[in-house]
Design an enzyme around this catalytic site. Structure first.
Site, short mmCIF file in Angstrom:
data_model
loop_
_atom_site.label_atom_id
_atom_site.label_comp_id
_atom_site.label_asym_id
_atom_site.label_seq_id
_atom_site.Cartn_x
_atom_site.Cartn_y
_atom_site.Cartn_z
N TYR A 1 42.57 37.95 43.93
CA TYR A 1 43.84 37.83 44.65
C TYR A 1 43.82 36.72 45.69
CZ TYR A 1 45.37 42.32 42.67
OH TYR A 1 45.75 43.33 41.83
N ASP B 1 36.21 50.32 33.10
CA ASP B 1 36.93 51.00 32.03
C ASP B 1 36.49 52.46 31.90
OD1 ASP B 1 34.49 49.86 31.35
OD2 ASP B 1 35.10 49.30 29.32
N ASP C 1 45.96 53.30 42.01
CA ASP C 1 47.27 53.73 41.52
C ASP C 1 47.12 54.80 40.44
OD1 ASP C 1 48.62 52.16 43.26
OD2 ASP C 1 49.49 50.81 41.79
N ASP D 1 42.87 48.01 43.07
CA ASP D 1 44.33 48.08 42.98
C ASP D 1 44.73 48.98 41.81
OD1 ASP D 1 47.01 47.62 43.31
OD2 ASP D 1 46.93 45.48 42.90
N LYS E 1 32.25 45.51 36.53
CA LYS E 1 32.23 45.17 35.10
C LYS E 1 31.04 44.25 34.86
CE LYS E 1 34.08 45.47 30.97
NZ LYS E 1 33.88 46.71 30.17
#
Length: 354
Positions: free
Chosen positions: A140, A222, A250, A246, A190
């Site tokens: 970001y 994942d 959520d 992020d 990851k």
């Protein structure tokens, strides 16, 4: 006096921050906290007034405050605004300007709302976890290119990078958070694919000995996403980078039955910012149907983390829980047999229980 800057933002932001301030005023009266408030613009509302989503005056006021209470920004009204001036840029600007390096998102399933979750009751009853998300690094905030021609075709790119000090800082906070809870930390990356994730995992491992009383394990992002859906009770504290945090936070938020219930704290170097995790919901703005509880619970976190007023924070959380236990609901969590109330009315019920 302790100064709180209130930034309503856009959409339902005004309604939910008004509710939270009313609750703070009630708890102030009860515990003599000596709070004072300043209101400032950010987001699309600020763009309309000042031509920028984050006026310098807003950022300066936040830097001088003991804490910031934030509503929500954005809306379709500003979809065609230049990318550099979109309402969401206010959030990134506050994170950078205040050094808000960590986002804490607690996910606690209230017993009376376990059936509201999209997951089965036995999977979510008793869920109580915190996601610690790194907030000012990663993709970001990396270099990016909106459009370039390479080998005759158009492409765009975003750069992901992390430094060892950035990873150490967020991981230490996560370890300290786990120490105060169930003493279990899950680091999510990851590392089987990404170079930044391999550095992340190596750095986290270097801190293991310093926090030997906390159980540490690693999950690929994942797999973590799947585990949150099939066995969320296994988690105590999760620490991860900006992009993964992020997404995962959520996902975890809906476990509790409604995103409108979920608070967050963004811990900073200069001050800290507190906000619900939902958006500005312009389609329901001004209708007195928004759920203010995520913002009210964010105000409780403000008292806990910035003002060190644990008793007052617990009083707010208890009042919210008792309001729900007494059968009062906003539209997003309403079920047959419950008592449906608007934003203002459910705030009044919470204040009564203080």
């Amino acid at each position: 006096m302790k100064k709180i800057v209130v930034i309503p933002g856009d959409g339902i932001g005004r309604e939910i921050t008004d509710s939270a301030v009313e609750v703070l005023k009630a708890v102030d009266k009860k515990f003599s906290l000596e709070l004072e408030y300043e209101t400032h613009d950010a987001g699309g509302t600020a763009y309309d007034k000042h031509g920028t989503p984050l006026p310098t005056s807003t950022l300066d006021a936040c830097k001088a405050a003991d804490a910031v209470l934030f509503g929500a920004v954005g809306g379709t009204k500003w979809d065609n605004v230049d990318a550099k001036l979109r309402p969401e840029k206010a959030i990134l600007g506050l994170r950078k300007g205040l050094g808000l390096y960590a986002n804490l998102r607690p996910v606690k399933v209230f017993d009376v709302l376990a059936d509201n979750s999209p997951l089965k009751h036995d999977l979510v009853a008793g869920v109580d976890l915190v996601i610690v998300r790194e907030l000012v690094g990663g993709i970001y905030f990396g270099d990016r290119c909106e459009s370039e021609i390479k080998d005759g075709v158009e492409r765009a790119w975003d750069l992901e990078n992390y430094s060892v000090p950035e990873v150490e800082r967020i991981t230490k906070l996560a370890f300290e958070t786990a120490r105060l809870r169930g003493k279990k930390l899950t680091s999510v990356d990851k590392a089987n694919v990404l170079a930044t994730s391999r550095l992340w995992r190596r750095t986290v491992e270097t801190l293991r000995a310093e926090y030997a009383d906390v159980e540490l394990n690693h999950l690929y992002v994942d797999n973590c996403a799947m585990q949150l859906a099939v066995n969320p009770k296994q988690f105590d504290v999760i620490v991860t980078g900006n992009l993964f945090g992020d997404i995962l936070s959520d996902e975890a938020a809906v476990i509790g039955g409604s995103i409108g219930l979920m608070p967050s704290a963004s811990i900073g170097e200069l001050t800290s910012l507190y906000e619900p995790i939902h958006g500005s919901a312009p389609d329901i703005a001004g209708k007195n149907i928004a759920n203010p509880m995520g913002t009210i619970l964010s105000a409780a976190m403000l008292l806990r983390y910035s003002l060190k007023e644990e008793t007052a924070a617990r009083a707010i959380e208890s009042a919210v829980e008792r309001t729900l236990a007494d059968g009062y609901r906003t539209a997003d969590i309403y079920a047959d047999g419950m008592k449906k109330l608007g934003t203002v009315e459910i705030t009044e019920k919470i204040i009564e229980r203080l």
